[in-house]
Enzyme design. Structure first.
Site, PDB file in Angstrom:
ATOM      1  N   ALA A  94     -30.166   2.502 -41.814  1.00  0.00           N
ATOM      2  CA  ALA A  94     -28.636   2.552 -42.028  1.00  0.00           C
ATOM      3  C   ALA A  94     -28.393   2.961 -43.482  1.00  0.00           C
ATOM      4  CB  ALA A  94     -28.122   1.012 -41.850  1.00  0.00           C
ATOM      5  N   LYS A  95     -29.518   2.651 -44.351  1.00  0.00           N
ATOM      6  CA  LYS A  95     -29.630   3.060 -45.743  1.00  0.00           C
ATOM      7  C   LYS A  95     -28.157   2.671 -46.508  1.00  0.00           C
ATOM      8  CE  LYS A  95     -32.533   7.086 -44.894  1.00  0.00           C
ATOM      9  NZ  LYS A  95     -32.602   7.072 -43.421  1.00  0.00           N
TER      10      LYS A  95
END
Lengths: 270, 270
Positions: A94-95
């Site tokens: 998801a960073k």
């Protein structure tokens, strides 16, 4: 179970450093799945069932679900992995990166809603933007360090007081943010010398390595640079080369064969 | 309409630099909304209807929706803003950052699914991680530069060849990434001297400034540091101080009064 415990067990018991990235692109699905409302879940579940005994973890990329309004299918997919393939850690790619109060919401999303075992996080906003994930004692937090894309050098390769920025991030995570032992780092396979440098700075910290296969990284060089003394320490991700190995109704068989080949190519250099 | 055109028109016609941040936390909602399945949409729509004529833009924070499985309510909220308050730009605060093929999916999510007019993006992965957003000619791309949280200094304040990293990002965006004129930057109100430095490096580029109100930034100092010669150039965000100004059934009236007070406090220093 703690993410790190599960990952260590998966490395040993399955004799694999392979992480299969789940980046579902419906335009690339076999014809018989096209148009099904649950096509993303059906495709990914079939890939998961065909490869779970060959991997150390799965890595669903949330953007591919969000672009298709398929959050419910992502929930169902991770539930499926936990139910059918217990002990297989799920890294939610998801960073995320935001101030503490917002990061708390993202942590709820990743760990309570989706029940991921680990999440990828962007370090640009610093320690307090990472703390809400670290507050979950059993979860893994995998920080971006040196990414495999061309623009990765724009910031990460800047010189900061004698270190490259990515080296600074590696050292900061290893010496400070990893106090509870639940951090990992993302280091692209396209830069083996830099994997070696990150390994040097971080001891046995798990490294998530995207960039083999479609992105062109070299397996032998990645292993030489990044494996620990125990011959583990790496989650080597392959997404497209496995997901889309076949185009027909036997796509899951083709994915399994591609996963076997990739796992074995990795193990040949451990 | 191009995000920058809409923003410029809103600054002028509404005589406001105020951005209302939509960070819905159901635990803080008035009692009469508690437990409604559409509580998030009902709450945010009421805030929007009570403040739209007072703002230059709205900024929904996607984490608050995602943590509550409320993507459908975020879609409906943005549709509501476009339908009822045309010409009011919507900045989706998502702080995304990933390789090009994944960034394309996030751009679809932000611009095609949610129909946001602009998105916040993290610069850590470099130019090609930003290009997929820039490829939408009418949309705004607002890069993190200097964030208002305590850990913001961990990376952003590092010295890179005589500049701080945040200054390097400001210059990189102004001189390179902004070729189509659709970029903005996030610069926290807690650091007025750094807002001034970013203004110096970026000409008239729009700056999104969180951190007044709950986070403690100073309005006068922010305006002195960041306004352009035209007295605009800023989207000054307030979230909690407006959303939760009242706790009763009249919460939207209380929010309106808080928004008027904040707008006027800003305008007193333009």
């Amino acid at each position: 179970m703690h993410f790190m415990t599960a990952l260590g067990a998966a490395w040993q018991q399955r004799n694999s450093l392979l992480c299969v990235g789940l980046d579902p692109d419906p335009a690339k699905f076999p014809a018989h799945l096209q148009g099904r409302p649950d096509a993303i879940l059906a495709f990914c579940s079939a890939i998961v069932d065909a490869t779970a005994d060959l991997v150390c973890c799965f890595k669903p990329q949330i953007a591919y679900f969000a672009a298709h309004r398929a959050e419910d299918q992502l929930e169902a997919l991770i539930e499926h992995i936990h139910a059918r393939h217990p002990g297989t850690p799920v890294v939610l790619d998801a960073k995320r990166g935001d101030i503490g109060s917002t990061a708390e919401q993202y942590a709820v999303e990743a760990f309570e809603r989706y029940k991921a075992d680990a999440i990828t996080v962007n370090p640009y906003m610093g320690r307090d933007s990472v703390d809400p994930y670290l507050a979950y004692p059993d979860k893994g937090v995998i920080l971006l360090c040196r990414t495999s894309n061309p623009g990765g050098s724009d910031l990460q390769f800047l010189d900061v007081g004698g270190l490259k920025l990515y080296e600074h991030v590696a050292r900061l995570v290893a010496q400070d943010w990893n106090a509870s032992g639940n951090c990992g780092l993302v280091v692209g396979a396209t830069f083996p010398a830099e994997i070696a440098r990150v390994r040097e700075l971080t001891g046995d910290m798990p490294l998530l390595v995207p960039g083999i296969g479609a992105q062109g990284g070299d397996v032998a060089a990645t292993l030489a640079a990044g494996r620990t003394a125990a011959g583990t320490g790496l989650m080597i991700n392959s997404s497209r080369a496995i997901l889309y190995a076949g185009k027909g109704e036997d796509f899951a068989d083709a994915a399994r064969q591609a996963a076997i080949d990739t796992r074995d190519a990795i193990n040949a250099h451990r």
